[in-house]
Design an enzyme around this catalytic site. Structure first.
Site, PDB file in Angstrom:
ATOM      1  N   ALA A 252      -1.891  -3.895 -21.024  1.00  0.00           N
ATOM      2  CA  ALA A 252      -2.048  -2.693 -20.204  1.00  0.00           C
ATOM      3  C   ALA A 252      -3.339  -1.953 -20.532  1.00  0.00           C
ATOM      4  O   ALA A 252      -3.484  -1.398 -21.622  1.00  0.00           O
ATOM      5  CB  ALA A 252      -0.848  -1.771 -20.387  1.00  0.00           C
TER       6      ALA A 252
ATOM      7  N   PHE B 248     -13.705 -13.951 -22.155  1.00  0.00           N
ATOM      8  CA  PHE B 248     -14.501 -13.477 -21.023  1.00  0.00           C
ATOM      9  C   PHE B 248     -13.705 -13.574 -19.718  1.00  0.00           C
ATOM     10  O   PHE B 248     -12.947 -12.693 -19.388  1.00  0.00           O
ATOM     11  CB  PHE B 248     -15.801 -14.274 -20.913  1.00  0.00           C
ATOM     12  CG  PHE B 248     -16.833 -13.884 -21.929  1.00  0.00           C
ATOM     13  CD1 PHE B 248     -17.484 -12.664 -21.861  1.00  0.00           C
ATOM     14  CD2 PHE B 248     -17.147 -14.734 -22.967  1.00  0.00           C
ATOM     15  CE1 PHE B 248     -18.441 -12.305 -22.800  1.00  0.00           C
ATOM     16  CE2 PHE B 248     -18.103 -14.391 -23.904  1.00  0.00           C
ATOM     17  CZ  PHE B 248     -18.754 -13.175 -23.826  1.00  0.00           C
TER      18      PHE B 248
ATOM     19  N   ASP C 172       5.037  -2.078 -16.838  1.00  0.00           N
ATOM     20  CA  ASP C 172       3.827  -1.983 -16.005  1.00  0.00           C
ATOM     21  C   ASP C 172       3.969  -0.765 -15.097  1.00  0.00           C
ATOM     22  O   ASP C 172       5.031  -0.527 -14.539  1.00  0.00           O
ATOM     23  CB  ASP C 172       3.659  -3.252 -15.153  1.00  0.00           C
ATOM     24  CG  ASP C 172       2.225  -3.465 -14.689  1.00  0.00           C
ATOM     25  OD1 ASP C 172       1.715  -2.605 -13.936  1.00  0.00           O
ATOM     26  OD2 ASP C 172       1.610  -4.474 -15.074  1.00  0.00           O
ATOM     27  N   ASN C 173       2.869   0.001 -14.973  1.00  0.00           N
ATOM     28  CA  ASN C 173       2.925   1.156 -14.071  1.00  0.00           C
ATOM     29  C   ASN C 173       2.575   0.785 -12.638  1.00  0.00           C
ATOM     30  O   ASN C 173       2.566   1.648 -11.753  1.00  0.00           O
ATOM     31  CB  ASN C 173       2.022   2.298 -14.576  1.00  0.00           C
ATOM     32  CG  ASN C 173       0.543   1.924 -14.621  1.00  0.00           C
ATOM     33  OD1 ASN C 173       0.130   0.874 -14.135  1.00  0.00           O
ATOM     34  ND2 ASN C 173      -0.261   2.795 -15.223  1.00  0.00           N
TER      35      ASN C 173
ATOM     36  N   SER D 280      -9.996  -2.133 -16.823  1.00  0.00           N
ATOM     37  CA  SER D 280     -10.893  -3.197 -17.284  1.00  0.00           C
ATOM     38  C   SER D 280     -12.142  -3.409 -16.430  1.00  0.00           C
ATOM     39  O   SER D 280     -12.748  -4.477 -16.507  1.00  0.00           O
ATOM     40  CB  SER D 280     -10.109  -4.520 -17.356  1.00  0.00           C
ATOM     41  OG  SER D 280      -9.594  -4.863 -16.078  1.00  0.00           O
TER      42      SER D 280
ATOM     43  N   TYR E  87     -15.926   0.244 -21.397  1.00  0.00           N
ATOM     44  CA  TYR E  87     -14.771  -0.661 -21.445  1.00  0.00           C
ATOM     45  C   TYR E  87     -14.723  -1.420 -22.764  1.00  0.00           C
ATOM     46  O   TYR E  87     -13.711  -1.412 -23.472  1.00  0.00           O
ATOM     47  CB  TYR E  87     -14.840  -1.626 -20.260  1.00  0.00           C
ATOM     48  CG  TYR E  87     -13.946  -2.826 -20.406  1.00  0.00           C
ATOM     49  CD1 TYR E  87     -12.563  -2.686 -20.480  1.00  0.00           C
ATOM     50  CD2 TYR E  87     -14.483  -4.116 -20.467  1.00  0.00           C
ATOM     51  CE1 TYR E  87     -11.734  -3.804 -20.618  1.00  0.00           C
ATOM     52  CE2 TYR E  87     -13.662  -5.226 -20.602  1.00  0.00           C
ATOM     53  CZ  TYR E  87     -12.297  -5.070 -20.675  1.00  0.00           C
ATOM     54  OH  TYR E  87     -11.499  -6.164 -20.816  1.00  0.00           O
TER      55      TYR E  87
END
Length: 328
Positions: free
Chosen positions: A73, A168, A31-32, A76, A140
């Site tokens: 990753a 969703f 993860d960044n 969003s 997106y």
């Protein structure tokens, strides 16, 4: 053998890491920390870096024996994606390309992908079926669909098997109360509603009460984040057991209206939660519900937490204890 979770310090990613650890899996997290949080990672080995950095990925794959990848990753935010499409194509699509190239290079042939029902665009059917047309209405959703198609061609060319999970709205928080939802900016309905009893906003806005639904407000699919995490674990095992590449919807099958969600939040929090009705937002369909029958039949997945008040109660427990999210 380890499961690599990209975006594993994010909301759904961190809950999936927790589920994998509970299941006895060795977990490696990448993860960044652009949207993720170190404190959300309850175990495993965390590497802080970007999947677009191929040298960084080399380190991760060389230092660990990776069996499968669970890929979260991505950027969003629908609204942001319409204003900054290059950002979404670079991070989501190019990032996935870098990941798939390294998987192929190191002989890792299984990937579970966190996709979105936004790949469908305006629904042809309610509930939405996996066989329905995909015609995204925002950048997106378009990038997520492009990522799915890329995986299809890597399967054809390199036998990299994938499962794409389309859903969703994730909601709720881990039953332990240790991890929950902390986005900046926050755009999801339930945490926005809970900002009212937290004293962060005087009311919750409802965008339109004249839709062709029972109470006039939009109906959406909501699933407890732990149920979503469980589906990702089941998808990993499906691929381990020789399952072919596939796409599955994850949905409640019924959906809840905005008004119903607010009423459940009132019961869960004991707060009146005032409402202000605003005008409709452009592009908001009246009803978005996904059928998850295929996931139930093939993956053996069934949501355990289908009581909306309980789901919101887990979120409220987290937000009450962490009114500023993971910030100290």
């Amino acid at each position: 053998m380890a499961v690599l979770v990209t975006g594993g310090a994010g909301y759904i990613g961190s809950h999936t890491v927790a589920e994998l650890i509970t299941a006895g899996e060795e977990v490696v997290i990448v993860d960044n920390l652009y949207q993720g949080h170190k404190d959300a990672v309850l175990g495993g080995k965390l590497y802080v870096g970007d999947i677009r950095d191929k040298d960084f990925l080399d380190t991760v794959f060389k230092e660990n024996t990776i069996d499968a990848v669970v890929h979260f990753a991505a950027n969003s935010l629908v609204g942001e994606s319409m204003k900054a499409p290059a950002k979404y194509y670079h991070n989501n699509v190019y990032g996935t390309l870098c990941l798939l190239e390294k998987m192929n290079e190191y002989g890792v042939s299984k990937i579970v992908f966190s996709s979105t029902a936004a790949t469908y665009g305006e629904p042809e059917n309610v509930p939405i079926l996996e066989s329905d047309r995909t015609f995204p209405t925002n950048t997106y959703g378009e990038t997520k669909l492009a990522m799915e198609k890329m995986m299809k061609w890597f399967d054809i060319a390199h036998n990299v098997k994938y499962v794409s999970l389309r859903y969703f709205n994730a909601c709720g928080a881990h039953e332990s109360g240790k991890i929950g939802e902390d986005h900046n900016p926050e755009t999801h309905l339930i945490p926005l509603i809970l900002e009212v009893p937290l004293g962060k906003r005087p009311f919750i806005s409802v965008y339109g009460d004249d839709y062709p639904t029972e109470d006039g407000t939009c109906i959406r699919d909501y699933l407890h984040v732990t149920d979503l995490a469980d589906a990702h674990l089941k998808a990993v095992n499906y691929l381990r057991n020789g399952g072919e590449s596939n796409v599955f919807n994850l949905g409640s099958g019924t959906g809840y209206s905005v008004s119903a969600v607010i009423e459940a939040a009132r019961k869960a929090t004991g707060h009146p939660i005032p409402v202000k009705v605003e005008g409709r937002r452009a592009g908001d369909p009246a009803v978005l519900i996904a059928s998850s029958q295929k996931a139930k039949d093939v993956l053996g997945w069934t949501p355990k937490f289908d009581n909306l008040e309980y789901i919101i109660g887990t979120a409220w427990k987290w937000h009450e204890a962490h009114p500023n999210g993971y910030a100290k």
